[in-house]
Design a protein around this motif. Structure first.
Motif, PDB file in Angstrom:
ATOM      1  N   ILE A  42    -113.764  40.969 -13.780  1.00 49.89           N
ATOM      2  CA  ILE A  42    -114.575  41.542 -14.849  1.00 49.89           C
ATOM      3  C   ILE A  42    -116.016  41.585 -14.373  1.00 49.89           C
ATOM      4  CG2 ILE A  42    -115.340  41.276 -17.247  1.00 49.89           C
ATOM      5  CD1 ILE A  42    -112.636  39.624 -17.577  1.00 49.89           C
ATOM      6  N   MET A  43    -116.530  42.825 -14.309  1.00 48.90           N
ATOM      7  CA  MET A  43    -117.928  42.966 -13.894  1.00 48.90           C
ATOM      8  C   MET A  43    -118.663  43.687 -15.003  1.00 48.90           C
ATOM      9  SD  MET A  43    -117.119  44.150 -10.049  1.00 48.90           S
ATOM     10  CE  MET A  43    -118.798  44.294  -9.490  1.00 48.90           C
ATOM     11  N   GLY A  44    -119.274  42.916 -15.855  1.00 51.93           N
ATOM     12  CA  GLY A  44    -119.965  43.503 -17.001  1.00 51.93           C
ATOM     13  C   GLY A  44    -118.966  44.207 -17.899  1.00 51.93           C
ATOM     14  N   GLU A 103    -113.672  46.491 -15.873  1.00 50.27           N
ATOM     15  CA  GLU A 103    -112.597  45.595 -15.460  1.00 50.27           C
ATOM     16  C   GLU A 103    -111.880  46.216 -14.279  1.00 50.27           C
ATOM     17  OE1 GLU A 103    -109.713  44.376 -18.269  1.00 50.27           O
ATOM     18  OE2 GLU A 103    -111.172  43.354 -19.545  1.00 50.27           O
ATOM     19  N   VAL A 104    -111.734  45.447 -13.218  1.00 51.26           N
ATOM     20  CA  VAL A 104    -110.990  45.938 -12.055  1.00 51.26           C
ATOM     21  C   VAL A 104    -109.741  45.084 -11.915  1.00 51.26           C
ATOM     22  CG1 VAL A 104    -111.051  46.386  -9.578  1.00 51.26           C
ATOM     23  CG2 VAL A 104    -113.154  46.575 -10.933  1.00 51.26           C
ATOM     24  N   GLU A 105    -108.581  45.744 -11.923  1.00 47.59           N
ATOM     25  CA  GLU A 105    -107.367  44.981 -11.688  1.00 47.59           C
ATOM     26  C   GLU A 105    -107.008  45.106 -10.208  1.00 47.59           C
ATOM     27  OE1 GLU A 105    -103.769  43.800 -14.503  1.00 47.59           O
ATOM     28  OE2 GLU A 105    -103.673  45.876 -13.832  1.00 47.59           O
ATOM     29  N   PRO A 143    -104.366  50.756   2.009  1.00 49.87           N
ATOM     30  CA  PRO A 143    -105.721  51.291   2.115  1.00 49.87           C
ATOM     31  C   PRO A 143    -106.764  50.267   1.674  1.00 49.87           C
ATOM     32  CG  PRO A 143    -104.517  52.331   0.308  1.00 49.87           C
ATOM     33  CD  PRO A 143    -103.551  51.457   1.018  1.00 49.87           C
ATOM     34  N   SER A 144    -107.984  50.523   2.053  1.00 49.05           N
ATOM     35  CA  SER A 144    -109.082  49.629   1.701  1.00 49.05           C
ATOM     36  C   SER A 144    -109.228  49.553   0.185  1.00 49.05           C
ATOM     37  CB  SER A 144    -110.359  50.168   2.350  1.00 49.05           C
ATOM     38  OG  SER A 144    -111.441  49.399   1.954  1.00 49.05           O
ATOM     39  N   GLY A 145    -109.384  48.373  -0.351  1.00 48.10           N
ATOM     40  CA  GLY A 145    -109.559  48.186  -1.789  1.00 48.10           C
ATOM     41  C   GLY A 145    -108.252  48.105  -2.544  1.00 48.10           C
ATOM     42  N   SER A 154    -106.775  41.580   0.471  1.00 48.85           N
ATOM     43  CA  SER A 154    -107.535  40.330   0.615  1.00 48.85           C
ATOM     44  C   SER A 154    -107.398  39.467  -0.628  1.00 48.85           C
ATOM     45  CB  SER A 154    -109.006  40.629   0.876  1.00 48.85           C
ATOM     46  OG  SER A 154    -109.143  41.241   2.128  1.00 48.85           O
ATOM     47  N   THR A 155    -107.411  40.111  -1.784  1.00 53.64           N
ATOM     48  CA  THR A 155    -107.256  39.359  -3.028  1.00 53.64           C
ATOM     49  C   THR A 155    -105.955  38.569  -3.011  1.00 53.64           C
ATOM     50  OG1 THR A 155    -108.474  41.106  -4.160  1.00 53.64           O
ATOM     51  CG2 THR A 155    -107.220  39.590  -5.536  1.00 53.64           C
ATOM     52  N   LEU A 156    -104.872  39.229  -2.609  1.00 51.42           N
ATOM     53  CA  LEU A 156    -103.579  38.562  -2.527  1.00 51.42           C
ATOM     54  C   LEU A 156    -103.617  37.409  -1.521  1.00 51.42           C
ATOM     55  CD1 LEU A 156    -100.547  38.380  -3.193  1.00 51.42           C
ATOM     56  CD2 LEU A 156    -100.125  40.069  -1.384  1.00 51.42           C
ATOM     57  N   ILE A 205    -117.535  31.834   0.352  1.00 47.64           N
ATOM     58  CA  ILE A 205    -117.163  32.347   1.671  1.00 47.64           C
ATOM     59  C   ILE A 205    -117.425  33.847   1.764  1.00 47.64           C
ATOM     60  CG2 ILE A 205    -114.718  33.000   1.452  1.00 47.64           C
ATOM     61  CD1 ILE A 205    -114.307  31.213   3.970  1.00 47.64           C
ATOM     62  N   ARG A 206    -117.459  34.524   0.633  1.00 50.26           N
ATOM     63  CA  ARG A 206    -117.783  35.957   0.630  1.00 50.26           C
ATOM     64  C   ARG A 206    -119.287  36.193   0.684  1.00 50.26           C
ATOM     65  NH1 ARG A 206    -114.891  37.592  -3.849  1.00 50.26           N
ATOM     66  NH2 ARG A 206    -112.705  38.053  -3.461  1.00 50.26           N
ATOM     67  N   HIS A 207    -120.044  35.136   0.376  1.00 48.23           N
ATOM     68  CA  HIS A 207    -121.502  35.245   0.299  1.00 48.23           C
ATOM     69  C   HIS A 207    -122.076  35.736   1.618  1.00 48.23           C
ATOM     70  CE1 HIS A 207    -125.254  33.990  -1.726  1.00 48.23           C
ATOM     71  NE2 HIS A 207    -125.686  33.855  -0.505  1.00 48.23           N
TER      72      HIS A 207
HETATM   73  N1  LIG Z   1    -115.283  39.295  -6.273  1.00 52.08           N
HETATM   74  C1  LIG Z   1    -114.943  40.519  -6.710  1.00 52.08           C
HETATM   75  N2  LIG Z   1    -115.531  40.981  -7.823  1.00 52.08           N
HETATM   76  C2  LIG Z   1    -115.201  42.192  -8.296  1.00 52.08           C
HETATM   77  N3  LIG Z   1    -114.313  43.000  -7.743  1.00 52.08           N
HETATM   78  C3  LIG Z   1    -113.693  42.607  -6.623  1.00 52.08           C
HETATM   79  C4  LIG Z   1    -113.992  41.317  -6.040  1.00 52.08           C
HETATM   80  N4  LIG Z   1    -113.238  41.175  -4.942  1.00 52.08           N
HETATM   81  C5  LIG Z   1    -112.517  42.291  -4.832  1.00 52.08           C
HETATM   82  N5  LIG Z   1    -112.791  43.139  -5.839  1.00 52.08           N
HETATM   83  C6  LIG Z   1    -112.169  44.443  -6.070  1.00 52.08           C
HETATM   84  O1  LIG Z   1    -110.783  44.282  -6.053  1.00 52.08           O
HETATM   85  C7  LIG Z   1    -110.185  45.324  -5.371  1.00 52.08           C
HETATM   86  C8  LIG Z   1    -109.346  44.780  -4.222  1.00 52.08           C
HETATM   87  O2  LIG Z   1    -110.206  44.252  -3.239  1.00 52.08           O
HETATM   88  P1  LIG Z   1    -109.671  43.599  -1.893  1.00 52.08           P
HETATM   89  O3  LIG Z   1    -108.585  42.679  -2.238  1.00 52.08           O
HETATM   90  O4  LIG Z   1    -110.822  43.041  -1.163  1.00 52.08           O
HETATM   91  O5  LIG Z   1    -109.119  44.866  -1.128  1.00 52.08           O
HETATM   92  P2  LIG Z   1    -108.668  44.999   0.393  1.00 52.08           P
HETATM   93  O6  LIG Z   1    -108.741  43.687   1.051  1.00 52.08           O
HETATM   94  O7  LIG Z   1    -107.281  45.562   0.289  1.00 52.08           O
HETATM   95  O8  LIG Z   1    -109.576  46.019   0.971  1.00 52.08           O
HETATM   96  C9  LIG Z   1    -111.281  46.259  -4.923  1.00 52.08           C
HETATM   97  O9  LIG Z   1    -111.384  47.315  -5.847  1.00 52.08           O
HETATM   98  C10 LIG Z   1    -112.508  45.399  -4.966  1.00 52.08           C
HETATM   99  O10 LIG Z   1    -113.625  46.191  -5.266  1.00 52.08           O
END
Ligand SMILES: Nc1ncnc2c1ncn2[C@@H]1O[C@H](COP(=O)(O)OP(=O)(O)O)[C@@H](O)[C@H]1O
Ligand SMILES: [Mg+2]
Lengths: 240, 412
Positions: free
Chosen positions: A13-15, A18-20, A40-42, A46-48, B409-411
């Motif tokens: 949640i950014m303001g 909402e990004v899922e 693809p990027s985004g 990385s989140t996983l 760590i992202r900082h």
């Molecule tokens: N700390 C965060 N705050 C807000 N949005 C985030 C954050 N980290 C990742 N995102 C968003 O979550 C989505 C997935 O990001 P990420 O997992 O880094 O993708 P990837 O590693 O596949 O490129 C993207 O749309 C990214 O902008």
């Protein structure tokens, strides 16, 4: 199963927005698998990976690591899991710049309370394993990218973790060095390690036994790689 | 187990940012230095005071005949007060409990001559008990003896300053000097006494080394009174067994003398030990004030440390994230940063101790102020700097420990 994930979700949640990043991921990984994750990027790779590595927490779903429900663990317990059971390798290496290679590799052992002498022995062994015996007392800025990533791999391996997680480990390396690093991962897998590796290069993904593709926070493809396929791509490489 | 690494890392950080670390420590350095300097000034003043009152005797009560004009004295005599007298001294010794001995003394200003030299000095008539009660001893020869007193001999014991003025290399013993119109034989020279620089009660400040002592009997027989109605004695020093109940005993003495003097207040009582206590009380307030000023500079030093540690934590967010990712617990991060601020404050403390010590030594060397550094004050100052380090390092360290692993760590 080493890893079991059910309906895993992560919402940022950014303001107002909402990004899922993950919208219901199901995944099981057994010991000694070598899994690549592409997308693809985004798309949420990385989140996983950060959630798998207990660095981040999901906003929904369940994550069982070694049959332990991660969501019910305290911060200290998570630190201990990261320390003893997980080896994390980053695209940007994330070595501590003021410590030399040996000290960097010793660090996880320091946090698990191994005494100084043993720590040094184990760290040296890990660095030797990665062919860095002559670089042990070099600071990261005195090492090449490939060498830095080897130090980072040694740091991930030194605690003998149950799983190695690598988020685009070759992303900052040239093709040749990247290939050398991939060779190390393959060896590690052959030695019995479980590896999950993120990449966006098809050629690299092909070297794993199982390929997963993520799009918009969902797994869209999850299949075992054909051994022949793998061999073929290697032959293609050699022909190049 | 990580202490060694943490200390090592803290020192490396210090070496890397020498100037910044020095600025950070400055507050602690000055804080500790001023605590030590101020405590040493306080301690020096205390020792001076103790020395001064020890000279008067901590178990003594002193009765002084008041300095009065001819007119006032005449008035007193008209109201039947005999002034301070041997009868008073006798009564005190016989009646008042816990009295070990009394030393009556008479005084007058006198002109002293030897050959072509002459000085003005205080002539003091004393009994042999004087030397024991007031801790006077002869450096050369003897003090006034019972024999001198009994036979009213024309002998004297001179202060060291008179001795050196009159007899630079000669041996004064056996020489005759002229006091007013009397010739007296020098039988002893007193050991040096420190200057009495302050007026205590009726005791005027004076240079005790220029006094001249003769038997009390000789004083009364051979010398004229200073004034027509001058009292027989100028002072009675009473020595008690100890300093317990000294105020009550002083009260008994006062009542007794008061009765003899028909309630004419022509004497005063000085209790050195009471004056010492009172002075100590006044000094305590002063010390608290000085201590607070020093404490404030330590506090400012602590805030300096906190400030720099907060900046350090911000700067090293990424490092914190990496450490957390490979298994550091919150308290590992906490102790790492507390160790760092502790190292800063301890080094600052050590430098402060050194500066504080040299400062106190310089003060007593270049000024009239006496300073005295005690181990206790060094420990207090050092302990304070350690406490400041922990207290003000805690907040930044906690902030570091609370950072989320993934965000740090992202900082960038
Ligand atoms: N700390 C965060 N705050 C807000 N949005 C985030 C954050 N980290 C990742 N995102 C968003 O979550 C989505 C997935 O990001 P990420 O997992 O880094 O993708 P990837 O590693 O596949 O490129 C993207 O749309 C990214 O902008
Ligand atoms: Mg990514």
């Amino acid at each position: 199963m080493l890893i079991e994930i059910k309906d895993l979700r992560k919402k940022y949640i950014m303001g107002e927005m909402e990004v899922e990043a993950l919208s219901g991921v199901n995944l099981s990984i057994a010991a000694n698998e070598f899994v690549s994750i592409m997308g693809p990027s985004g798309s949420g790779k990385s989140t996983l990976m950060n959630i798998l590595g207990c660095l981040d927490t999901p906003t929904g779903g369940q994550y069982l690591f070694d049959s332990i429900d991660i969501s019910s663990r305290t911060d200290d317990e998570l630190s201990e899991i990261r320390n003893k059971k997980i080896g994390f390798i980053f695209q940007t290496f994330n070595l501590l710049p003021k410590l030399d290679a040996l000290q960097n590799v010793e660090l996880p052992l320091m946090y698990s309370g191994v005494d100084k002498k043993e720590r040094r022995e184990l760290a040296k062994k890990a660095l030797k394993r990665l062919g860095l015996e002559s670089r042990m007392n070099h600071k990261p800025n005195e090492l090449s990218g490939g060498q830095r990533q080897r130090v980072a791999i040694a740091r991930a391996l030194v605690t003998n973790p149950e799983i190695i997680l690598a988020d685009e480990p070759t992303g900052n390396l040239d093709t040749k060095t990247g290939r050398e690093i991939m060779e190390i991962f393959r060896e590690l897998h052959q030695e019995g390690n479980t590896i999950i590796l993120i990449t966006h290069e098809h050629e690299i993904a092909q070297q794993a036994n199982r390929g997963i593709i993520i799009r918009d926070g969902l797994i869209t493809k999850d299949e075992l790689n054909d051994q022949k396929n793998t061999l073929l791509s290697e032959e293609v490489d050699e022909l190049k | 187990m990580q202490l060694e690494e943490n200390v090592q890392a803290a020192f490396n950080g210090l070496k890397e940012h020498k100037f910044r670390s020095f600025l950070t420590m400055l507050g602690i350095i000055f804080g500790v230095a001023s605590v030590i300097a101020m405590l040493s000034i306080g301690e020096g003043a205390k020792r001076e005071a103790i020395k001064k009152y020890q000279q008067l005797g901590v178990n003594n009560i002193i009765i002084r005949d008041m300095d009065l004009s001819d007119k006032e004295l005449e008035n007193m005599r008209a109201k039947f007060s005999p002034g301070l007298s041997l009868k008073d001294a006798q009564a005190i010794r016989d009646i008042v409990p816990h009295v070990v001995d009394v030393a009556p003394q008479a005084e007058k200003k006198a002109d002293i001559k030897y050959q072509d030299k002459s000085v003005k000095a205080t002539l003091i008539g004393v009994t042999p008990s004087y030397s024991e009660i007031l801790n006077y001893s002869a450096d050369k020869g003897n003090f006034i003896t019972q024999d001198h007193q009994n036979r009213q001999l024309k002998v004297c014991v001179i202060g060291i300053d008179i001795a050196s003025k009159f007899f630079s290399i000669e041996n004064p013993i056996g020489k005759s000097i002229k006091v007013d119109d009397q010739w007296l034989e020098v039988v002893g020279v007193l050991a040096s006494k420190s200057l009495f620089t302050e007026t205590v009660g009726e005791l005027a400040s004076r240079d005790l080394n220029s006094d001249i002592y003769i038997p009390l009997s000789t004083f009364h027989k051979r010398f004229e009174k200073e004034k027509l109605f001058s009292s027989e004695l100028k002072q009675i020093t009473i020595k008690l067994e100890g300093s317990q109940n000294i105020t009550q005993i002083a009260e008994i003495v006062e009542n007794l003398v008061d009765r003899h003097h028909f309630s004419n207040k022509d004497f005063s009582i000085v209790i050195p030990v009471e004056l010492l206590k009172q002075e100590e009380k006044e000094r305590r307030i002063y010390n608290i004030l000085l201590g607070s000023i020093a404490a404030i500079s330590l506090l400012v030093g602590g805030i300096g440390i906190m400030n720099i540690m907060l900046a350090t934590v911000m700067e090293r967010t990424r490092e914190i994230g990496v450490r957390r990712a490979i298994g550091a617990k919150k308290h590992d991060i906490l102790s790492q940063f507390i160790t760092e601020s502790l190292v800063l404050s301890i080094i600052g403390g050590i430098i402060g101790v050194i500066i504080g010590l040299s400062f106190s030594i310089s003060i007593s060397f270049f000024t009239e102020i006496t300073t005295s550094v005690t181990l206790y004050s060094v420990l207090v100052a050092f302990l304070f700097s350690v406490i400041v380090g922990v207290t003000f390092g805690y907040l930044p360290a906690r902030k570091a420990a609370q950072l989320s692993p993934i965000e740090s760590i992202r900082h960038e």
